[in-house]
Scaffold this motif. Sequence first.
Motif, PDB file in Angstrom:
ATOM      1  N   LEU A  96      -1.924   9.957   5.050  1.00 52.59           N
ATOM      2  CA  LEU A  96      -1.194   8.729   4.762  1.00 52.59           C
ATOM      3  C   LEU A  96      -1.263   8.340   3.286  1.00 52.59           C
ATOM      4  O   LEU A  96      -0.283   7.843   2.720  1.00 52.59           O
ATOM      5  N   MET A 101       2.581   8.713   1.176  1.00 56.25           N
ATOM      6  CA  MET A 101       2.898   7.864   0.034  1.00 56.25           C
ATOM      7  C   MET A 101       3.861   8.556  -0.925  1.00 56.25           C
ATOM      8  O   MET A 101       4.803   7.940  -1.441  1.00 56.25           O
ATOM      9  N   THR A 104       7.335   8.519   0.519  1.00 56.46           N
ATOM     10  CA  THR A 104       7.872   7.162   0.395  1.00 56.46           C
ATOM     11  C   THR A 104       8.337   6.889  -1.023  1.00 56.46           C
ATOM     12  O   THR A 104       9.422   6.323  -1.244  1.00 56.46           O
ATOM     13  N   THR A 133       0.140   0.662   0.618  1.00 58.07           N
ATOM     14  CA  THR A 133      -0.072  -0.450   1.546  1.00 58.07           C
ATOM     15  C   THR A 133      -1.148  -1.369   0.997  1.00 58.07           C
ATOM     16  O   THR A 133      -1.909  -0.995   0.113  1.00 58.07           O
ATOM     17  N   LEU A 156      -5.163   3.032   9.121  1.00 55.11           N
ATOM     18  CA  LEU A 156      -4.487   1.991   8.346  1.00 55.11           C
ATOM     19  C   LEU A 156      -5.444   1.321   7.364  1.00 55.11           C
ATOM     20  O   LEU A 156      -5.067   1.009   6.228  1.00 55.11           O
ATOM     21  N   GLU A 159      -6.299   3.959   4.605  1.00 50.18           N
ATOM     22  CA  GLU A 159      -5.113   4.169   3.770  1.00 50.18           C
ATOM     23  C   GLU A 159      -4.981   3.056   2.744  1.00 50.18           C
ATOM     24  O   GLU A 159      -4.753   3.297   1.557  1.00 50.18           O
ATOM     25  N   ARG A 354       9.240   4.181   4.512  1.00 54.23           N
ATOM     26  CA  ARG A 354       7.877   4.218   5.060  1.00 54.23           C
ATOM     27  C   ARG A 354       7.804   4.978   6.383  1.00 54.23           C
ATOM     28  O   ARG A 354       6.942   5.854   6.546  1.00 54.23           O
ATOM     29  N   SER A 358       5.537   8.457   6.747  1.00 53.77           N
ATOM     30  CA  SER A 358       4.402   8.559   7.672  1.00 53.77           C
ATOM     31  C   SER A 358       4.678   9.567   8.784  1.00 53.77           C
ATOM     32  O   SER A 358       3.793  10.328   9.176  1.00 53.77           O
ATOM     33  N   GLY A 379       3.137  -1.057   7.528  1.00 50.57           N
ATOM     34  CA  GLY A 379       2.802  -0.740   6.143  1.00 50.57           C
ATOM     35  C   GLY A 379       2.930  -1.987   5.282  1.00 50.57           C
ATOM     36  O   GLY A 379       3.894  -2.155   4.530  1.00 50.57           O
ATOM     37  N   ARG A 381       2.902  -4.793   2.550  1.00 48.54           N
ATOM     38  CA  ARG A 381       2.944  -4.864   1.081  1.00 48.54           C
ATOM     39  C   ARG A 381       2.541  -6.251   0.631  1.00 48.54           C
ATOM     40  O   ARG A 381       2.893  -7.248   1.281  1.00 48.54           O
ATOM     41  N   SER A 415       7.385  -8.737   3.898  1.00 47.40           N
ATOM     42  CA  SER A 415       6.291  -8.019   4.544  1.00 47.40           C
ATOM     43  C   SER A 415       5.265  -8.984   5.121  1.00 47.40           C
ATOM     44  O   SER A 415       4.789  -8.796   6.246  1.00 47.40           O
ATOM     45  N   HIS A 419       5.894  -8.160   8.899  1.00 43.93           N
ATOM     46  CA  HIS A 419       4.759  -7.338   9.335  1.00 43.93           C
ATOM     47  C   HIS A 419       3.620  -8.214   9.860  1.00 43.93           C
ATOM     48  O   HIS A 419       2.962  -7.866  10.844  1.00 43.93           O
TER      49      HIS A 419
END
Length: 434
Positions: A96, A101, A104, A133, A156, A159, A354, A358, A379, A381, A415, A419
Amino acid sequence: MTIEAVWFLIVGALMVLMALGRNLVERLPMTGAMVYLIVGFLLGPAGAGLLTIDVERDVRLLRTLTEAGLVVSLFAIGMYLRVELSRPLWRLTLRLAGPAMLITIAVVFAAARWGLGFAAGPALLLASALAPTDPVLANELRVEEAGDDEPLRFALSSEGGLNDGAASPMVYIALALCGVGSLGSENPWTFALAIAWGMTSALFFGWALGTGVVVLVTKLRTKYDYALGLEGFLALGLVALAYGATLIVDGYAFIAVFAAGVALRRQEMKATGDKPPSEVLESVERGQREEAAKDPELAHAYIAENMMGFSVEIERFVELGLMVIIGSVVSAHWRELIHWSVVWPVLFLFIVARPLGSTLSLIGSSMDRHQRFLFGWLGLRGVGAFYYLLFSLEQAGHDRVGPLLPITLAAIVLSVFVHGASATPLLKRYLRRK
């Protein structure tokens, strides 16, 4: 009433309300970052006008504050990751923070270069700032305690701890394309060597200092009844040592701080074994804590848990302060954030770049379809993207980097809300299925 009194009232009320309403926030599809961002917006130019920040004028101060907050968070995350380095879980981290990355970055670069018409340097800067992230705002996604090895949470968390530093080479390449020189950037081969040195030196200094400090302190405590207490000083001191030493040798200091946290936890694991440190210390009464710090069987667990606890508390203040600041900046630029030319690149990042990065990086892993979907979506931000924006503004100037400001701010706002609101229910559903 003076402005100082007003600020004391605002900050005090916000802290008390968040402390009292923490359980309510955790039950609802919302996060503390949302609250802080809204408060910052309302305090900013679009609201009460009590907090007015000029990004161009205050860029150095803002970058320093954001940098300091990030390093504390990266150290705390490193200390959460109580898993043997030989475990396959770390391969997920490398997938990741590495291929995912880079993919991405490549996809967002293409969108910025040919979709927005940016020059190569600014396009790569935007992609590199948005790809990592966030380590500060991802509390909902983080492992629940040291030793938690649930794959999704672990990957996560790790990462977010590693890729802020791993993005540094791409940022330096982008700045070189903008005409800003850095170590070795005058030649591709020397630049490659500088990148390799930046990574290697960061891992070396972070690991050596993280290991050395805990070994020294536990030896002084268990053999000489010395260096007792002040774990908070030790935590911040270790963070500053690792960060400063790596900066001096032109290494990627974010990686060093993360490595220091992992190394410190590694020493605790070697001393404590498979038993979680919380269980090791559960029989220690409050009045016996100084004795536990001197006990060879408890000293490593004691220092690790106390340093981590202190770092996490500081991290909560960091989240509050930085999100209020970002909210104020958004308040000053909100009209620029609602244009379609700003919104679509952010949606492209979330929905295409993203998930594509991933998914491709996890090919051949043991992750199932549901886990891969969550990796692609969750992910977050935030502070990391804000830091790289400020760093680029400071290095390359507003003329080159200014157009990236509204896109980066829009990515952070969307985000935090999208998110942040979806993370808790998605994770609860995932864990019920497991």
